[in-house]
Motif scaffolding. Structure first.
Motif, PDB file in Angstrom:
ATOM      1  N   PRO A   5       0.731  -1.320   0.027  1.00  0.00           N
ATOM      2  CA  PRO A   5       0.171  -0.221  -0.141  1.00  0.00           C
ATOM      3  C   PRO A   5       1.021   1.277  -0.169  1.00  0.00           C
ATOM      4  N   GLY A   6       0.628   2.059  -1.024  1.00  0.00           N
ATOM      5  CA  GLY A   6       1.338   3.449  -0.988  1.00  0.00           C
ATOM      6  C   GLY A   6       1.665   4.094   0.169  1.00  0.00           C
ATOM      7  N   HIS A   7       0.514   4.096   1.196  1.00  0.00           N
ATOM      8  CA  HIS A   7       0.743   4.892   2.318  1.00  0.00           C
ATOM      9  C   HIS A   7       2.053   4.353   3.202  1.00  0.00           C
ATOM     10  N   LEU A   8       2.315   3.395   3.010  1.00  0.00           N
ATOM     11  CA  LEU A   8       3.560   2.701   3.679  1.00  0.00           C
ATOM     12  C   LEU A   8       4.998   2.792   3.168  1.00  0.00           C
ATOM     13  N   THR A   9       4.998   3.737   1.823  1.00  0.00           N
ATOM     14  CA  THR A   9       6.131   3.872   1.164  1.00  0.00           C
ATOM     15  C   THR A   9       6.967   5.280   1.220  1.00  0.00           C
ATOM     16  N   GLY A  10       6.204   6.207   1.738  1.00  0.00           N
ATOM     17  CA  GLY A  10       6.547   7.483   1.630  1.00  0.00           C
ATOM     18  C   GLY A  10       7.505   7.889   2.879  1.00  0.00           C
ATOM     19  N   ILE A  11       7.840   9.140   2.427  1.00  0.00           N
ATOM     20  CA  ILE A  11       8.895   9.971   3.530  1.00  0.00           C
ATOM     21  C   ILE A  11       8.234   9.758   4.959  1.00  0.00           C
ATOM     22  N   GLU A  12       6.886   9.946   5.021  1.00  0.00           N
ATOM     23  CA  GLU A  12       6.389  10.071   6.443  1.00  0.00           C
ATOM     24  C   GLU A  12       6.373   8.702   6.970  1.00  0.00           C
ATOM     25  N   ALA A  13       6.134   7.780   6.320  1.00  0.00           N
ATOM     26  CA  ALA A  13       6.343   6.593   7.086  1.00  0.00           C
ATOM     27  C   ALA A  13       7.778   6.078   7.302  1.00  0.00           C
ATOM     28  N   ALA A  14       8.822   6.477   6.543  1.00  0.00           N
ATOM     29  CA  ALA A  14      10.161   6.304   6.938  1.00  0.00           C
ATOM     30  C   ALA A  14      10.692   7.145   8.266  1.00  0.00           C
TER      31      ALA A  14
END
Length: 294
Positions: free
Chosen positions: A169-178
């Motif tokens: 899922p895309g919401h786990l792949t971005g800067i905020e998740a990192a």
């Protein structure tokens, strides 16, 4: 033998092959046709986990072995580690970690409640507090983590799309998740990602670029064919604030040698090699929290 050690050595003799209804569709437990005595867990027809009864440190899936090698060169066996596994599945890595690090504690996070129940009932997992199984959406759980609350976070989350393919899922792949994961694991921790994707490596580079915004060191692991964009496959990415491998455990040289000794030799890119892999790619910026968790 203490009660804790008995729990950790619990056998998986209660495995029952068959097809099971779960919240997201069907799960199937079947004998592994290529590994005598092993079993596979398939979720909606896609291989999710392999289990080898009474041998938790034997990992059949290549990417899981890469993760095990990486963590083995970072943390000594006696380390008291707190693991969060985003994506529960058959909890193979939680089972491995509980055996590899006897003083560790593990929490798995799985969106499918019936799949979680199936894993607990069939796969001989150590009981709580060694392995806790939580039903929840990975992004929501990650967003709620407190700083320095975990030592290792492993993200192995996929959803099925058309024709049996699956994506994270895309919401786990971005800067905020990192960045959220970086705060949760702190200075000495590790954020481990299992990336699975097509020969087009642009999404993988975007994920690595997002990690590079949050971590001083990003190590990327796969085989040469995958790195050349010639097939669909897995890439393991690990974000740390210090160099991945500890010198007293063999350092990066020992780590790379262990990867080369795999049945299919693999490579690790780090430092300048990771910079070249990213090659100016814009990082994924999808927000961690969305109304629709998928």
């Amino acid at each position: 033998m203490s009660k804790q050690r008995r729990n950790q050595k619990q056998s998986a003799l209660n495995i029952e092959p068959g097809i099971y209804e779960i919240d997201s569709g069907t799960a199937e437990i079947q004998p592994d046709p290529f590994t005598p005595g092993a079993y596979l867990l398939l979720v909606n027809g896609v291989q999710s986990s392999q289990l080898i009864p009474d041998e938790p440190q034997r990992l059949g899936f290549e990417y899981m072995r890469w993760i095990a090698i990486a963590l083995g060169f970072r943390y000594p066996r006696e380390a008291r580690l707190r693991f969060m596994h985003l994506g529960g599945g058959g909890a193979t890595l939680a089972r491995w970690g509980a055996d590899r690090y006897p003083n560790s504690r593990h929490t798995t996070v799985e969106y499918d409640a019936k799949l979680t129940e199936l894993a607990r009932e069939n796969f001989g997992l150590p009981r709580s507090p060694i392995v806790k199984m939580r039903v929840g959406e990975a992004g929501q759980v990650l967003s709620e983590t407190r700083p320095d609350s975990w030592d290792v976070i492993i993200r192995d989350v996929f959803v099925n799309i058309a024709q049996g393919n699956h994506i994270t899922p895309g919401h786990l792949t971005g800067i905020e998740a990192a960045e959220t994961a970086a705060q949760a694991v702190g200075h000495h921790g590790a954020y481990v990602i299992n990336y699975g994707g097509p020969p087009n490596l642009q999404p993988a580079r975007a994920e690595a670029a997002a990690l590079a915004h949050a971590f001083e060191h990003v190590t990327v692991i796969s085989d040469a064919t995958m790195f050349k964009g010639r097939r669909r496959g897995n890439i393991v990415m690990i974000g740390t604030q210090t160099e991945l491998a500890a010198e007293q455990l063999g350092g990066m040289g020992g780590f790379e040698a262990a990867l080369r000794s795999e049945p299919l030799p693999v490579q690790a890119k780090y430092n300048a090699a990771t910079t070249n892999f990213i090659a100016g790619t814009a990082p994924s910026t999808t927000p961690l929290l969305l109304t629709d968790p998928v």
